[in-house]
Motif scaffolding. Sequence first.
Motif, PDB file in Angstrom:
ATOM      1  N   ASP A 307       0.843  -1.189   0.000  1.00  0.00           N
ATOM      2  CA  ASP A 307       0.000   0.000   0.000  1.00  0.00           C
ATOM      3  C   ASP A 307       0.883   1.246   0.000  1.00  0.00           C
ATOM      4  N   ALA A 308       0.273   2.405   0.057  1.00  0.00           N
ATOM      5  CA  ALA A 308       1.023   3.659  -0.004  1.00  0.00           C
ATOM      6  C   ALA A 308       2.000   3.781   1.166  1.00  0.00           C
ATOM      7  N   ASP A 309       1.586   3.340   2.362  1.00  0.00           N
ATOM      8  CA  ASP A 309       2.485   3.428   3.524  1.00  0.00           C
ATOM      9  C   ASP A 309       3.736   2.575   3.313  1.00  0.00           C
ATOM     10  N   ALA A 310       3.575   1.380   2.719  1.00  0.00           N
ATOM     11  CA  ALA A 310       4.735   0.526   2.460  1.00  0.00           C
ATOM     12  C   ALA A 310       5.691   1.203   1.485  1.00  0.00           C
ATOM     13  N   MET A 311       5.161   1.885   0.480  1.00  0.00           N
ATOM     14  CA  MET A 311       6.023   2.576  -0.484  1.00  0.00           C
ATOM     15  C   MET A 311       6.762   3.728   0.180  1.00  0.00           C
ATOM     16  N   LEU A 312       6.082   4.451   1.045  1.00  0.00           N
ATOM     17  CA  LEU A 312       6.738   5.549   1.767  1.00  0.00           C
ATOM     18  C   LEU A 312       7.801   5.017   2.725  1.00  0.00           C
ATOM     19  N   ASP A 313       7.514   3.921   3.390  1.00  0.00           N
ATOM     20  CA  ASP A 313       8.495   3.325   4.305  1.00  0.00           C
ATOM     21  C   ASP A 313       9.762   2.924   3.547  1.00  0.00           C
ATOM     22  N   ALA A 314       9.615   2.306   2.376  1.00  0.00           N
ATOM     23  CA  ALA A 314      10.784   1.899   1.590  1.00  0.00           C
ATOM     24  C   ALA A 314      11.581   3.104   1.135  1.00  0.00           C
ATOM     25  N   ALA A 315      10.900   4.194   0.816  1.00  0.00           N
ATOM     26  CA  ALA A 315      11.582   5.395   0.309  1.00  0.00           C
ATOM     27  C   ALA A 315      12.385   6.117   1.379  1.00  0.00           C
ATOM     28  N   ARG A 316      12.161   5.803   2.645  1.00  0.00           N
ATOM     29  CA  ARG A 316      12.846   6.509   3.735  1.00  0.00           C
ATOM     30  C   ARG A 316      14.277   6.038   3.965  1.00  0.00           C
ATOM     31  N   TYR A 317      14.739   5.043   3.203  1.00  0.00           N
ATOM     32  CA  TYR A 317      16.068   4.489   3.447  1.00  0.00           C
ATOM     33  C   TYR A 317      16.859   4.363   2.150  1.00  0.00           C
ATOM     34  N   GLU A 318      18.174   4.314   2.309  1.00  0.00           N
ATOM     35  CA  GLU A 318      19.095   3.971   1.238  1.00  0.00           C
ATOM     36  C   GLU A 318      20.035   2.901   1.762  1.00  0.00           C
ATOM     37  N   ILE A 319      20.811   2.287   0.872  1.00  0.00           N
ATOM     38  CA  ILE A 319      21.686   1.173   1.241  1.00  0.00           C
ATOM     39  C   ILE A 319      23.144   1.580   1.062  1.00  0.00           C
ATOM     40  N   ILE A 320      23.979   1.150   2.007  1.00  0.00           N
ATOM     41  CA  ILE A 320      25.424   1.300   1.879  1.00  0.00           C
ATOM     42  C   ILE A 320      26.068  -0.079   1.969  1.00  0.00           C
ATOM     43  N   ASP A 321      27.207  -0.214   1.304  1.00  0.00           N
ATOM     44  CA  ASP A 321      27.964  -1.462   1.315  1.00  0.00           C
ATOM     45  C   ASP A 321      29.175  -1.243   2.208  1.00  0.00           C
ATOM     46  N   ARG A 322      29.293  -2.006   3.274  1.00  0.00           N
ATOM     47  CA  ARG A 322      30.351  -1.805   4.256  1.00  0.00           C
ATOM     48  C   ARG A 322      31.711  -2.320   3.805  1.00  0.00           C
ATOM     49  N   GLU A 323      31.744  -3.160   2.789  1.00  0.00           N
ATOM     50  CA  GLU A 323      33.012  -3.704   2.323  1.00  0.00           C
ATOM     51  C   GLU A 323      33.025  -3.723   0.810  1.00  0.00           C
ATOM     52  N   ASP A 324      34.223  -3.547   0.246  1.00  0.00           N
ATOM     53  CA  ASP A 324      34.359  -3.581  -1.206  1.00  0.00           C
ATOM     54  C   ASP A 324      34.387  -5.007  -1.729  1.00  0.00           C
ATOM     55  N   SER A 325      34.781  -5.949  -0.903  1.00  0.00           N
ATOM     56  CA  SER A 325      34.843  -7.339  -1.349  1.00  0.00           C
ATOM     57  C   SER A 325      34.552  -8.250  -0.175  1.00  0.00           C
ATOM     58  N   LEU A 326      34.212  -9.479  -0.486  1.00  0.00           N
ATOM     59  CA  LEU A 326      33.937 -10.476   0.528  1.00  0.00           C
ATOM     60  C   LEU A 326      35.210 -11.172   0.943  1.00  0.00           C
ATOM     61  N   GLU A 327      35.289 -11.561   2.188  1.00  0.00           N
ATOM     62  CA  GLU A 327      36.427 -12.324   2.670  1.00  0.00           C
ATOM     63  C   GLU A 327      35.941 -13.729   2.972  1.00  0.00           C
ATOM     64  N   ALA A 328      36.541 -14.691   2.301  1.00  0.00           N
ATOM     65  CA  ALA A 328      36.108 -16.081   2.484  1.00  0.00           C
ATOM     66  C   ALA A 328      37.176 -17.017   1.977  1.00  0.00           C
ATOM     67  N   SER A 329      37.041 -18.281   2.371  1.00  0.00           N
ATOM     68  CA  SER A 329      37.937 -19.287   1.829  1.00  0.00           C
ATOM     69  C   SER A 329      37.612 -19.519   0.373  1.00  0.00           C
ATOM     70  N   VAL A 330      38.594 -19.916  -0.411  1.00  0.00           N
ATOM     71  CA  VAL A 330      38.398 -20.157  -1.824  1.00  0.00           C
ATOM     72  C   VAL A 330      37.718 -21.501  -2.004  1.00  0.00           C
ATOM     73  N   VAL A 331      36.696 -21.547  -2.867  1.00  0.00           N
ATOM     74  CA  VAL A 331      36.005 -22.794  -3.128  1.00  0.00           C
ATOM     75  C   VAL A 331      36.614 -23.454  -4.342  1.00  0.00           C
ATOM     76  N   GLY A 332      36.307 -24.744  -4.496  1.00  0.00           N
ATOM     77  CA  GLY A 332      36.707 -25.456  -5.695  1.00  0.00           C
ATOM     78  C   GLY A 332      38.078 -26.092  -5.608  1.00  0.00           C
ATOM     79  N   GLN A 333      38.710 -26.088  -4.444  1.00  0.00           N
ATOM     80  CA  GLN A 333      39.993 -26.762  -4.295  1.00  0.00           C
ATOM     81  C   GLN A 333      39.809 -27.952  -3.367  1.00  0.00           C
ATOM     82  N   GLY A 334      40.189 -29.093  -3.847  1.00  0.00           N
ATOM     83  CA  GLY A 334      40.086 -30.308  -3.050  1.00  0.00           C
ATOM     84  C   GLY A 334      38.669 -30.814  -2.908  1.00  0.00           C
ATOM     85  N   ALA A 335      37.786 -30.362  -3.826  1.00  0.00           N
ATOM     86  CA  ALA A 335      36.400 -30.805  -3.750  1.00  0.00           C
ATOM     87  C   ALA A 335      36.286 -32.258  -4.151  1.00  0.00           C
TER      88      ALA A 335
END
Length: 335
Positions: A307-335
């Motif tokens: 409804d209109a309230d849901a659209m207004l609620d969504a419009a009240r925020y923006e998104i930021i990305d806290r990291e430029d890349s993900l840190e994780a173990s590499v997949v596909g080795q020893g699978a």
Amino acid sequence: MSVPYAPFAGAAPPAAGGPRKLLLAASTGGHLQELVRQAEFLRPSDDSLWVTFASPQADSLLRGRRVLHVPYVRPRDYRGIARTIGRIRSLLRTEHFDAAVSTGAGIALAVLPVARMRRIPATYIESVCRVDGPSMTGRVLQRLRAADLRTQHPSWAGARWRPQPSILATFERRERALPDRPLRVFVTLGTIEGYRFDALVDAVLATGLAGTDTTWQVGFTDRDDLPGTVHRHLAPEEFDRVAREADVVVTHAGVGTLLGMLELGIHPLMAVRRSGRGEHVDDHQRQIADLVTDLGIAHAVEADELDADAMLDAARYEIIDREDSLEASVVGQGA
């Protein structure tokens, strides 16, 4: 432009911990969007090969990378999977890869078992939208023992499914001021073939907020009663421009659209497609809605709750990305 597939022979093995020649396979849409983001830490070499369907999204995401286009495989399209298996068998007879990685969907069933049969380490990363357990593709690969299996949700990790960091973990929202004018609305319904989403269109019209400044990307939900500017499909660059200029983006709860919005800094309003209304093959979008609600990175509703309230609620925020890349173990080795 992506680089059309051409055989690339004679590549030397990668140095320890360095880039590896990967076979990266995903259906277009959310699956491809997830694999591109996962590739930030997979460290693919320049001669790695992406296998997907031809689409404007693929052209945009894979610009400058080697790409092999295969015919479109619909959800649970086993004949399509069989056709793609033939292409992959031919490919692997002429070219070697250090590992194969897929995020689904049906294309994973064509690529990963063939890679495993040729003794290429194969890894399947289940979609972040599968909060409660694996998809049909994941269950089939588990039964076939055709790949190393990863889940982005530790709650259901176990002996067969190892944890993989979530691609959503780095996003957070922050409040912003609403404009002192009527909202500029962008409605995008996704591009999944053969599935309409009239319930969402009707809900947006009922809010009274759609007007001459509204832009629609309707996909397969063709309508003749929409105010504003209507497109069936937008080119990726135009899509991004329209999304950035909108005050609120209303969309279906698809993981590809979600990732695209978050990476643009947009806090979307997402409505759930339901299989009971013929809007999708199953109800996994409910899982996405619950997940983004828990994380606070989108406003998610059932279509009849929008409804209109849901659209207004969504419009009240923006998104930021806290990291430029993900840190994780590499997949596909020893699978």
